[in-house]
Design a protein around this motif. Structure first.
Motif, PDB file in Angstrom:
ATOM      1  N   ASP A 340       0.855  -1.182   0.000  1.00 13.37           N
ATOM      2  CA  ASP A 340       0.000   0.000   0.000  1.00 13.37           C
ATOM      3  C   ASP A 340       0.895   1.238   0.000  1.00 13.37           C
ATOM      4  O   ASP A 340       1.522   1.558   1.002  1.00 13.37           O
ATOM      5  CB  ASP A 340      -0.907  -0.013   1.224  1.00 13.37           C
ATOM      6  CG  ASP A 340      -1.827   1.206   1.284  1.00 13.37           C
ATOM      7  OD1 ASP A 340      -1.922   1.920   0.268  1.00 13.37           O
ATOM      8  OD2 ASP A 340      -2.432   1.432   2.339  1.00 13.37           O
ATOM      9  N   MET A 341       0.939   1.964  -1.127  1.00 15.17           N
ATOM     10  CA  MET A 341       1.823   3.134  -1.229  1.00 15.17           C
ATOM     11  C   MET A 341       1.476   4.187  -0.206  1.00 15.17           C
ATOM     12  O   MET A 341       2.360   4.806   0.401  1.00 15.17           O
ATOM     13  CB  MET A 341       1.736   3.730  -2.635  1.00 15.17           C
ATOM     14  CG  MET A 341       2.401   2.930  -3.695  1.00 15.17           C
ATOM     15  SD  MET A 341       2.337   3.784  -5.278  1.00 15.17           S
ATOM     16  CE  MET A 341       2.892   2.454  -6.347  1.00 15.17           C
ATOM     17  N   SER A 344       2.710   3.129   3.239  1.00 18.68           N
ATOM     18  CA  SER A 344       4.172   3.133   3.282  1.00 18.68           C
ATOM     19  C   SER A 344       4.704   4.552   3.444  1.00 18.68           C
ATOM     20  O   SER A 344       5.567   4.825   4.297  1.00 18.68           O
ATOM     21  CB  SER A 344       4.744   2.524   1.991  1.00 18.68           C
ATOM     22  OG  SER A 344       4.309   1.207   1.806  1.00 18.68           O
ATOM     23  N   LEU A 345       4.190   5.466   2.641  1.00 19.91           N
ATOM     24  CA  LEU A 345       4.640   6.849   2.714  1.00 19.91           C
ATOM     25  C   LEU A 345       4.250   7.484   4.048  1.00 19.91           C
ATOM     26  O   LEU A 345       5.000   8.280   4.611  1.00 19.91           O
ATOM     27  CB  LEU A 345       4.059   7.649   1.553  1.00 19.91           C
ATOM     28  CG  LEU A 345       4.542   7.251   0.154  1.00 19.91           C
ATOM     29  CD1 LEU A 345       3.742   7.985  -0.914  1.00 19.91           C
ATOM     30  CD2 LEU A 345       6.028   7.555  -0.006  1.00 19.91           C
ATOM     31  N   MET A 410      -0.246   3.790 -10.261  1.00 21.49           N
ATOM     32  CA  MET A 410       0.312   3.078  -9.106  1.00 21.49           C
ATOM     33  C   MET A 410       0.809   1.690  -9.508  1.00 21.49           C
ATOM     34  O   MET A 410       1.830   1.215  -8.989  1.00 21.49           O
ATOM     35  CB  MET A 410      -0.730   2.990  -8.007  1.00 21.49           C
ATOM     36  CG  MET A 410      -1.078   4.341  -7.398  1.00 21.49           C
ATOM     37  SD  MET A 410      -2.482   4.305  -6.248  1.00 21.49           S
ATOM     38  CE  MET A 410      -1.758   3.472  -4.844  1.00 21.49           C
ATOM     39  N   THR A 414       4.584   0.451  -9.017  1.00 15.99           N
ATOM     40  CA  THR A 414       4.875  -0.809  -8.319  1.00 15.99           C
ATOM     41  C   THR A 414       5.773  -1.694  -9.164  1.00 15.99           C
ATOM     42  O   THR A 414       6.731  -2.300  -8.663  1.00 15.99           O
ATOM     43  CB  THR A 414       3.560  -1.542  -7.994  1.00 15.99           C
ATOM     44  OG1 THR A 414       2.766  -0.726  -7.129  1.00 15.99           O
ATOM     45  CG2 THR A 414       3.839  -2.875  -7.319  1.00 15.99           C
ATOM     46  N   GLY A 417       9.235  -0.446  -9.031  1.00 15.49           N
ATOM     47  CA  GLY A 417       9.889  -0.833  -7.788  1.00 15.49           C
ATOM     48  C   GLY A 417      10.408  -2.258  -7.841  1.00 15.49           C
ATOM     49  O   GLY A 417      11.498  -2.553  -7.339  1.00 15.49           O
ATOM     50  N   GLN A 434      12.690  -0.135  -3.195  1.00 16.86           N
ATOM     51  CA  GLN A 434      11.305   0.019  -3.633  1.00 16.86           C
ATOM     52  C   GLN A 434      10.753   1.378  -3.205  1.00 16.86           C
ATOM     53  O   GLN A 434      10.095   2.066  -3.980  1.00 16.86           O
ATOM     54  CB  GLN A 434      10.439  -1.091  -3.054  1.00 16.86           C
ATOM     55  CG  GLN A 434       8.961  -0.964  -3.442  1.00 16.86           C
ATOM     56  CD  GLN A 434       8.116  -2.096  -2.889  1.00 16.86           C
ATOM     57  OE1 GLN A 434       8.640  -3.113  -2.454  1.00 16.86           O
ATOM     58  NE2 GLN A 434       6.801  -1.912  -2.903  1.00 16.86           N
ATOM     59  N   LEU A 435      11.054   1.783  -1.970  1.00 11.73           N
ATOM     60  CA  LEU A 435      10.544   3.050  -1.463  1.00 11.73           C
ATOM     61  C   LEU A 435      11.108   4.239  -2.246  1.00 11.73           C
ATOM     62  O   LEU A 435      10.386   5.169  -2.596  1.00 11.73           O
ATOM     63  CB  LEU A 435      10.887   3.191   0.022  1.00 11.73           C
ATOM     64  CG  LEU A 435      10.389   4.467   0.701  1.00 11.73           C
ATOM     65  CD1 LEU A 435       8.872   4.534   0.661  1.00 11.73           C
ATOM     66  CD2 LEU A 435      10.898   4.541   2.134  1.00 11.73           C
ATOM     67  N   VAL A 438       9.388   4.523  -5.555  1.00 10.93           N
ATOM     68  CA  VAL A 438       8.064   5.140  -5.399  1.00 10.93           C
ATOM     69  C   VAL A 438       8.202   6.648  -5.244  1.00 10.93           C
ATOM     70  O   VAL A 438       7.477   7.427  -5.885  1.00 10.93           O
ATOM     71  CB  VAL A 438       7.315   4.532  -4.199  1.00 10.93           C
ATOM     72  CG1 VAL A 438       6.051   5.326  -3.891  1.00 10.93           C
ATOM     73  CG2 VAL A 438       6.967   3.071  -4.474  1.00 10.93           C
ATOM     74  N   LEU A 445       2.327  10.888  -8.731  1.00 13.23           N
ATOM     75  CA  LEU A 445       1.225  10.284  -7.977  1.00 13.23           C
ATOM     76  C   LEU A 445       0.345  11.353  -7.327  1.00 13.23           C
ATOM     77  O   LEU A 445      -0.896  11.283  -7.393  1.00 13.23           O
ATOM     78  CB  LEU A 445       1.800   9.348  -6.909  1.00 13.23           C
ATOM     79  CG  LEU A 445       2.475   8.068  -7.425  1.00 13.23           C
ATOM     80  CD1 LEU A 445       3.354   7.462  -6.346  1.00 13.23           C
ATOM     81  CD2 LEU A 445       1.443   7.063  -7.905  1.00 13.23           C
TER      82      LEU A 445
END
Length: 612
Positions: A340-341, A344-345, A410, A414, A417, A434-435, A438, A445
């Motif tokens: 879940d972006m 995570s953010l 998204m 993904t 990433g 990965q982060l 993103v 986004l």
């Protein structure tokens, strides 16, 4: 013997045929109660005179049509429309002193004390700074947008249509002066006037020509009448208007992109609304002058109200229902969170904000937490649950079509990433890679979520123009240029501003900057640079996959060549990363020499072993 009213147009015709005679050299005559002082402007559609009003003892500016209305109903219609336009009030629309007529010649009068015309300003200040020019035109667009939204158009914007006072406040004069000309027998109660939208789009095009005129310091196509320029431009003519490189002052790339979009050879690429033009120009002006405004400030305001992204998380309650935080539990929760972006953010934002408030965040961002498991351990299960509860559920305020575009974006991020993880140098943590991938897309986004209409405009501008005989293979506008033309800033600047607002530090701000497409790729100078380049490559590869099928392979190969030497990757590595099922287990470890051999705090944090 000619009437005074006819005399003013005869003087204008004389000035057109004998241009070397200055307007002030004309013999003084009267127009009704007005004493004619000088001709300020003449075009194919209208005239502007400087006059003295003996009744009120002051100078005025009279705006009038070039052609007298051809019937009594036509005159009545003209006066009615002019009076309606006069009732539209806005700080950037000049207040009308009087609407009247003399011997069937209608006019709209303005107080000369409002200031000098742009033509007069440019005569004594021929090379204004680009920031000043943008400020003038932005004010004009604000007033024009308000008039358009009220159902009125100008139809003859010229350099004399702007009045500038000593404080650089701009006002528009001449609204509804240049009206449509109809046969004398027309019934003005039933005739269909040209759509206001069509007239408004022509107004917006003329504003673009005005901006070109000011920035270039010369007449556009050597014409003083902007309507004559419009007739020579496509689709009416064959001329192309673009801002040249020889300008009195250097022109910033965003401002150049805005100016060129306003006069683009393809009508569909131009600004169709004064409000859209204003937003782009004002966005650049605010960013360039560091004022509190523009798209970045609007975005930060929306972040406070509706958050950064909507959450797609499910099953968080199942993981946070128990007590304790064993290593296996944290690992499983981390895996779920990373899907879940938004969450995570949010965890990254919260944990680093907590560090900063506790004084553990170094000035350069050296204490930034980039590993998701570490963030979960520091926040605890309750902190994770609070973060999840604070996010809006999917799709937030988005309409279905905009939500679908965000979902597709998204999904691409993904995938990028996953590719970055497959290509990462040995020794770096997959979660961190990965982060960072993103966050290299954070501006894109956020734009799609908060300003979906602007995102759609950018996508449309990036489509290749229709081919012509002169340009059989026209180049598409780059994403950066399209963002400049819509927002006045690029998408990386949006993402960096939000990351800075979250207090993530200079170290992370450097890593989330994509490698510019027009810059050469050099060998990584350290751990942060290695991660930045790896994620940039992954994002470029995914962008290449979005190209038309015939160009995808070429795009993938071009991106690979750009980074091959710097990162030690081959086309085979890239193809295996894009197709994980074909990837060999030893692929990543075989490139262990790519990573920097000097250990340090960043290396430990990137591998997930370091502390805060």
């Amino acid at each position: 013997m000619e009437s005074n009213a006819d005399y003013i147009c005869n003087c204008a015709d004389l000035a057109r045929t004998v241009p070397e005679t200055p307007p002030t050299a004309m013999p003084l005559r009267s127009f009704g109660r007005f004493e004619l002082r000088s001709l300020l402007s003449k075009s194919a559609r209208s005239l502007i005179w400087r006059v003295f009003d003996a009744r009120h003892g002051q100078e005025l500016m009279l705006c009038m049509p070039r052609d007298k209305p051809n019937s009594a109903p036509a005159l009545e219609h003209w006066v009615r429309m002019a009076q309606a336009g006069a009732r539209v009030q806005h700080p950037n629309l000049a207040p009308v002193f009087e609407v009247g007529q003399v011997e069937s010649w209608p006019y709209v009068a303005y107080d000369r004390g409002l200031g000098e015309t742009l033509d007069e300003r440019l005569a004594r200040q021929p090379a204004p700074l680009p920031l000043d020019a943008a400020g003038w035109v932005a004010q004009l667009l604000e007033g024009l947008a308000f008039a358009h939204e009220a159902g009125h158009a100008h139809r003859d914007l010229q350099t004399t249509s702007l009045v500038i006072d000593a404080g650089d406040k701009v006002r528009l004069i001449g609204l509804e002066v240049a009206q449509e000309v109809f046969p004398a027998t027309v019934d003005f109660n039933t005739v269909t006037r040209r759509a206001v939208r069509e007239s408004a789009e022509e107004d917006v095009l003329c504003v673009g020509l005005l901006l070109n005129r000011i920035l270039s310091g010369r007449l556009v196509l050597d014409e003083s009448d902007l309507q004559a320029v419009v007739q020579q431009m496509q689709p009416n003519g064959r001329e192309i208007v673009r801002l040249g490189w020889e300008t009195p002052h250097p022109i910033a790339d965003p401002l150049r992109a805005i100016c060129n979009r306003a006069t683009d050879r393809q009508a569909r690429q131009r600004y169709h609304l004064a409000r859209s033009f204003w937003r782009a120009l004002d966005g650049w002006r605010q960013a360039a002058s560091h004022d509190d405004g523009g798209p970045i400030v609007l975005l930060l305001d929306r972040l406070q109200r509706i958050g950064h992204l909507p959450t797609t998380a499910t099953g968080i309650h199942r993981f946070t229902a128990g007590s304790g935080l064993e290593a296996q539990h944290a690992s499983a929760l981390s895996e779920l969170v990373l899907k879940d972006m938004a969450l995570s953010l949010e965890l990254v934002r919260r944990v680093n904000n907590a560090l900063r408030q506790s004084g553990h965040h170094s000035a350069d961002g050296g204490g930034t937490v980039l590993n998701m498991q570490r963030a979960i351990q520091m926040l605890g299960l309750d902190g994770v649950q609070l973060a999840a509860n604070g996010l809006k559920p999917w799709p937030g305020p988005l309409q279905p079509m905009a939500a679908e575009m965000l979902r597709q974006l998204m999904a691409r991020v993904t995938k990028a990433g996953q590719v970055a993880q497959a290509l990462r140098p040995a020794g770096y943590d997959a979660e961190v890679v990965q982060l960072i991938t993103v966050m290299q897309n954070l501006g894109r986004l956020l734009l799609q979520y908060h300003f979906p209409d602007d995102a759609q405009q950018i996508r449309q501008l990036m489509l290749p123009p229709e081919p012509t005989e002169e340009l059989p293979n026209p180049a598409a506008m780059s994403e950066q240029a399209a963002a400049y033309a819509v927002l006045g800033c690029d998408l990386d600047a949006l993402g960096a501003a939000v990351a800075r607002h979250w207090g993530l530090g200079d170290e992370l701000l450097q890593m989330i900057r994509r490698q510019p497409l027009d810059a050469a790729v050099h060998a990584a100078r350290g751990d942060a640079d290695a991660i930045r380049l790896t994620c940039s490559l992954a994002n470029e590869l995914i962008d290449a996959l979005a190209l038309p099928e015939a160009k995808r392979r070429q795009g993938v190969e071009a991106a690979t060549r750009r980074y091959a030497k710097a990162l030690g990757v081959s086309l085979r590595d890239v193809m295996e990363a894009l197709n994980p099922s074909a990837q060999q287990p030893a692929t990543v470890s075989e490139r262990s020499d790519v990573a920097s051999t000097s250990p340090g705090s960043l290396r430990e944090r990137l591998s997930g072993r370091g502390g805060s």
